[in-house]
Motif scaffolding. Structure first.
Motif, PDB file in Angstrom:
ATOM      1  N   LEU A 126       5.604  -5.292   8.905  1.00  0.00           N
ATOM      2  CA  LEU A 126       5.634  -4.249   7.801  1.00  0.00           C
ATOM      3  C   LEU A 126       6.739  -3.513   7.661  1.00  0.00           C
ATOM      4  O   LEU A 126       7.617  -3.165   8.483  1.00  0.00           O
ATOM      5  CB  LEU A 126       4.592  -3.211   8.164  1.00  0.00           C
ATOM      6  CG  LEU A 126       3.024  -3.737   8.230  1.00  0.00           C
ATOM      7  CD1 LEU A 126       2.141  -2.578   8.715  1.00  0.00           C
ATOM      8  CD2 LEU A 126       2.498  -4.208   7.275  1.00  0.00           C
TER       9      LEU A 126
ATOM     10  N   SER B 218       1.423   3.022  12.580  1.00  0.00           N
ATOM     11  CA  SER B 218       1.689   1.756  11.994  1.00  0.00           C
ATOM     12  C   SER B 218       0.462   0.886  12.167  1.00  0.00           C
ATOM     13  O   SER B 218       0.250   0.029  11.299  1.00  0.00           O
ATOM     14  CB  SER B 218       2.795   1.091  12.712  1.00  0.00           C
ATOM     15  OG  SER B 218       3.296  -0.161  12.132  1.00  0.00           O
TER      16      SER B 218
ATOM     17  N   THR C 170      -2.531   1.804  11.676  1.00  0.00           N
ATOM     18  CA  THR C 170      -3.560   2.336  10.568  1.00  0.00           C
ATOM     19  C   THR C 170      -3.021   2.608   9.214  1.00  0.00           C
ATOM     20  O   THR C 170      -3.543   2.645   8.038  1.00  0.00           O
ATOM     21  CB  THR C 170      -4.518   3.390  10.997  1.00  0.00           C
ATOM     22  OG1 THR C 170      -3.583   4.339  11.455  1.00  0.00           O
ATOM     23  CG2 THR C 170      -5.211   2.968  12.278  1.00  0.00           C
ATOM     24  N   ASN C 171      -1.611   2.911   9.268  1.00  0.00           N
ATOM     25  CA  ASN C 171      -0.777   3.280   8.022  1.00  0.00           C
ATOM     26  C   ASN C 171      -1.609   4.767   7.747  1.00  0.00           C
ATOM     27  O   ASN C 171      -1.600   4.969   6.585  1.00  0.00           O
ATOM     28  CB  ASN C 171      -0.923   2.599   7.078  1.00  0.00           C
ATOM     29  CG  ASN C 171       0.361   1.153   7.507  1.00  0.00           C
ATOM     30  OD1 ASN C 171       1.313   1.537   8.015  1.00  0.00           O
ATOM     31  ND2 ASN C 171      -0.231   0.197   7.098  1.00  0.00           N
ATOM     32  N   LYS C 172      -1.698   5.352   8.696  1.00  0.00           N
ATOM     33  CA  LYS C 172      -2.421   6.794   8.337  1.00  0.00           C
ATOM     34  C   LYS C 172      -1.620   7.897   8.921  1.00  0.00           C
ATOM     35  O   LYS C 172      -1.157   7.671   9.988  1.00  0.00           O
ATOM     36  CB  LYS C 172      -3.885   6.979   9.101  1.00  0.00           C
ATOM     37  CG  LYS C 172      -4.980   6.052   8.511  1.00  0.00           C
ATOM     38  CD  LYS C 172      -5.235   6.310   6.904  1.00  0.00           C
ATOM     39  CE  LYS C 172      -6.431   5.239   6.588  1.00  0.00           C
ATOM     40  NZ  LYS C 172      -6.891   5.386   5.017  1.00  0.00           N
TER      41      LYS C 172
ATOM     42  N   VAL D 198       4.341   0.756   1.898  1.00  0.00           N
ATOM     43  CA  VAL D 198       4.204  -0.017   3.244  1.00  0.00           C
ATOM     44  C   VAL D 198       4.122  -1.524   2.619  1.00  0.00           C
ATOM     45  O   VAL D 198       3.050  -1.820   1.964  1.00  0.00           O
ATOM     46  CB  VAL D 198       2.811   0.313   3.858  1.00  0.00           C
ATOM     47  CG1 VAL D 198       2.830  -0.608   5.335  1.00  0.00           C
ATOM     48  CG2 VAL D 198       2.872   1.709   4.358  1.00  0.00           C
TER      49      VAL D 198
ATOM     50  N   GLU E 250       3.779  -5.695   3.251  1.00  0.00           N
ATOM     51  CA  GLU E 250       3.359  -6.623   4.035  1.00  0.00           C
ATOM     52  C   GLU E 250       4.253  -7.904   3.761  1.00  0.00           C
ATOM     53  O   GLU E 250       4.304  -8.417   2.516  1.00  0.00           O
ATOM     54  CB  GLU E 250       1.984  -7.104   3.726  1.00  0.00           C
ATOM     55  CG  GLU E 250       0.923  -5.878   4.159  1.00  0.00           C
ATOM     56  CD  GLU E 250      -0.633  -6.249   4.183  1.00  0.00           C
ATOM     57  OE1 GLU E 250      -0.936  -7.150   4.494  1.00  0.00           O
ATOM     58  OE2 GLU E 250      -1.323  -5.681   3.908  1.00  0.00           O
TER      59      GLU E 250
ATOM     60  N   TYR F 178       8.432  -0.290   5.770  1.00  0.00           N
ATOM     61  CA  TYR F 178       8.404   1.211   5.158  1.00  0.00           C
ATOM     62  C   TYR F 178       9.516   1.472   4.145  1.00  0.00           C
ATOM     63  O   TYR F 178      10.804   1.742   4.748  1.00  0.00           O
ATOM     64  CB  TYR F 178       8.082   2.112   6.517  1.00  0.00           C
ATOM     65  CG  TYR F 178       6.756   1.654   7.046  1.00  0.00           C
ATOM     66  CD1 TYR F 178       5.656   2.381   6.902  1.00  0.00           C
ATOM     67  CD2 TYR F 178       6.869   0.971   8.189  1.00  0.00           C
ATOM     68  CE1 TYR F 178       4.648   1.904   7.530  1.00  0.00           C
ATOM     69  CE2 TYR F 178       5.746   0.455   8.795  1.00  0.00           C
ATOM     70  CZ  TYR F 178       4.584   0.876   8.457  1.00  0.00           C
ATOM     71  OH  TYR F 178       3.355   0.532   9.173  1.00  0.00           O
TER      72      TYR F 178
ATOM     73  N   SER G 222       0.942  -1.301  -0.140  1.00  0.00           N
ATOM     74  CA  SER G 222      -0.079   0.097  -0.077  1.00  0.00           C
ATOM     75  C   SER G 222       0.879   1.306   0.134  1.00  0.00           C
ATOM     76  O   SER G 222       1.961   1.083   0.317  1.00  0.00           O
ATOM     77  CB  SER G 222      -0.874  -0.004   1.364  1.00  0.00           C
ATOM     78  OG  SER G 222      -0.309  -0.016   2.212  1.00  0.00           O
TER      79      SER G 222
ATOM     80  N   ILE H   7       3.449   8.603  11.104  1.00  0.00           N
ATOM     81  CA  ILE H   7       2.500   7.682  10.596  1.00  0.00           C
ATOM     82  C   ILE H   7       2.143   6.673  11.787  1.00  0.00           C
ATOM     83  O   ILE H   7       2.933   5.972  12.035  1.00  0.00           O
ATOM     84  CB  ILE H   7       3.029   6.824   9.148  1.00  0.00           C
ATOM     85  CG1 ILE H   7       3.228   7.870   8.201  1.00  0.00           C
ATOM     86  CG2 ILE H   7       1.722   5.847   8.908  1.00  0.00           C
ATOM     87  CD1 ILE H   7       3.979   7.345   7.005  1.00  0.00           C
TER      88      ILE H   7
ATOM     89  N   VAL I  13       1.447   5.268   1.114  1.00  0.00           N
ATOM     90  CA  VAL I  13       0.909   6.478   2.134  1.00  0.00           C
ATOM     91  C   VAL I  13       1.243   7.672   1.100  1.00  0.00           C
ATOM     92  O   VAL I  13       2.600   7.921   0.938  1.00  0.00           O
ATOM     93  CB  VAL I  13       1.486   6.360   3.344  1.00  0.00           C
ATOM     94  CG1 VAL I  13       0.897   7.811   4.191  1.00  0.00           C
ATOM     95  CG2 VAL I  13       1.098   5.240   4.191  1.00  0.00           C
TER      96      VAL I  13
END
Length: 559
Positions: A331, A80, A82-84, A344, A346, A333, A39, A78, A41
């Motif tokens: 995860l 971790s 929610t990765n928001k 991100v 996985e 980054y 994903s 960020i 960010v």
């Protein structure tokens, strides 16, 4: 006192076979690129001239990710979980690199112009100090690293007075400059002014590492800030990764497009991996002995530390630079300088999960009440089902390419009645067969850490010999800080020192793993589970009646 349930002969065989696991575990096979969910960010408008994130680091206690963006003069925070993006912190101009001390929750960024270090309180995300290095006359502050054991922060100052490479030491307790010392004299090269580019720390050995463009790694003794060794690397080394567990050092060489592998215990280069296209920075997953290298041409290269072979490459955003791994979530980054984003990835690692087990200190003098212990487990590159922690551990595991089941067993769990200082490992059984080799668990201050490799779908069972053959009365003495990690607090204990089935259940013990106890001997008890899920301990005579009256069930015990 009650005898432990789990004492069947097959369990003894099972445990014996578990003792034969390999000492050196091969790294799990990595799947194809498509098996890594990725994903992104976004940090704003795309393009190199926007944020241009270059550094990334993680606070492993709070699971917050910090990203330094040199063109926006900010650090993005960020979450971790929610990765928001949860915060954006303004720091000094051109933050190039950053480091985090997870013990103190302090974040440090090096700002290349006008040569400062910003100190951020990670609990408030506020800048609490700015250290000025302009008086040293350096062209830039280049890189930064933290020794979490000594709480010292090391800042690499590039091209200092009289063309000297300097390292500055910050006292993490006061966040003040403690000392600054020379590590090398710099001389011009034919194509580029010689420079020092990267710095890293091994907190266990208290060594500091600095790269030098001419092709060398400087090894510094952190106790007296003295250069004690110089190891040849490839040309223009610009990234360092350290595995503190194996004491191996990895250096990415931009000039020679290679990775140098150095044995920290001998101070010698033991391997050189070629064919990397513009390698940048590195991250090491110590528990799986895996190295991640960002490169402009290949994205992220995944290296098996046991064989020093590239297992996979993962495509991310444009011009990836900084990289950081969160072992709790699995995860990875990656800061993409050209895309103004963070990828991100996985990696197929599950975070630690917790099962609960009753520990019974049989025949302890003076008598000691039962306790509920926390047994942690996770699977690398696979899945686990039906994990149980009664009198040991058991699970059904599965993996396509091969995985590892990791189990952290509390050292204070009553697993033995031996007074010998020699550790007596548990025994293992895998699908009814005895593994061919003996495992060597890692022994930390709080846990025995078992790493059990497996392939395809199998059943694994682990148990302590004294729980099968005799009544144990003690575990190991451990530091006080380990107690909160290993024992469930404030569990109600009866006058006879046992814990009722309901309170075991409320403390997290699975209903089928509840231990019955009291005045009667255990063979006179039968554990039954009510249709609502609650466990009860009843006499064998009443069990049949309750099955008919309440519809209770009798759980299967591990064989």
């Amino acid at each position: 006192m009650l005898q432990p349930v789990f004492c069947k002969p097959i369990a003894v065989l099972l445990l014996t076979s578990l003792m034969l696991l390999p000492v050196a575990l091969s790294a799990p096979a990595y799947a194809t690129e498509e098996s890594f969910p990725i994903s992104t960010v976004s940090l704003g408008k795309e393009g190199w001239d926007n944020g241009s994130p270059s550094g990334v680091a993680i606070d492993h206690e709070t699971n917050l990710v910090y990203v330094a963006s040199r063109n926006s003069d900010t650090v993005t925070v960020i979450d971790s979980a929610t990765n928001k993006v949860v915060d954006i912190i303004t720091v000094g101009p051109e933050p190039w690199d950053l480091a985090v001390n997870s013990d103190t929750h302090i974040v440090y960024t090096v700002n290349r112009s006008p040569r400062t270090v910003s100190v951020i309180d990670g609990t408030t995300n506020e800048v609490v100090a700015a250290l000025d290095y302009s008086e040293y006359g350096t062209r830039s502050v280049q890189s930064i690293a933290v020794n979490t054991e000594t709480n010292r922060v090391y800042v690499l100052l590039n091209n200092g007075p009289a063309r000297q490479a300097l390292v500055s030491v910050i006292d993490g307790a006061s966040n003040e400059i403690e000392s600054t010392f020379k590590v090398a004299d710099l001389k011009p090269d034919y194509d580029v002014l010689e420079s020092t580019r990267a710095i890293a720390v091994n907190s266990k050995t208290n060594e500091v590492y600095v790269t030098r463009d001419s092709g060398a790694l400087l090894v510094i003794d952190g106790s007296d800030n003295r250069v004690v060794n110089t190891v040849a690397t490839g040309r223009m080394p610009n990234g360092i990764g350290v595995n503190e567990q194996t004491d191996m050092i990895y250096v990415s060489n931009f000039g020679s497009q290679s990775i140098s592998v150095i044995d920290g215990s001998t101070g010698e280069r033991v391997d050189e991996m070629a064919t990397f296209l513009d390698p940048q920075r590195m991250e090491v997953d110590e528990e799986t002995n895996t190295i991640y290298v960002t490169s402009y041409g290949e994205g992220v290269s995944v290296i098996d530390g046991a064989s020093n072979k590239v297992r996979n490459s993962i495509k991310v955003g444009e011009f990836p630079e900084g990289v950081a791994f969160n072992p709790d979530s699995g995860l990875l980054y990656v800061a993409n300088a050209g895309s103004n984003s963070v990828s991100v990835i996985e990696l197929g690692r599950l975070g630690w999960q917790t099962a609960f087990a009753v520990g019974r200190f049989s025949y302890a003098e003076p008598p000691k009440p039962d306790q509920i212990f926390k047994i942690q487990y996770r699977v690398i590159n696979g899945t686990a089902e039906n994990f149980r922690a009664q009198m040991g551990a058991s699970a059904n595991v599965s993996s396509v390419d091969g995985g590892i089941l990791e189990i952290k067993y509390p050292r204070n769990y009553p697993y033995t009645n031996s007074n010998s200082d020699q550790f007596e490992p548990p025994v293992l059984f895998i699908n009814g067969m005895e593994p061919p080799q003996v495992p060597t668990p890692e022994i930390t201050e709080c846990f025995f850490v078992f790493s059990i490799p497996f392939k395809e779908s199998i059943g694994i069972e682990l148990a302590w010999a004294y729980l099968l053959w005799q009544e144990p009365f003690h575990g190991d003495e451990i530091p006080d800080y380990c107690i909160t990690e290993t024992v469930v607090p404030d569990v109600v204990v009866k006058k006879d020192g046992t814990i009722s089935p309901l309170h075991q259940f409320k403390a997290g013990v699975k209903a089928q793993d509840v231990i019955c106890g009291g005045i009667l001997e255990p063979e006179e008890y039968r554990l039954v589970i009510h249709p609502d899920g609650r466990p009860y301990c009843v006499t064998r005579e009443s069990a049949t009646e309750l099955i008919q009256r309440w519809g209770v069930t009798i759980p299967a015990r591990p064989s």
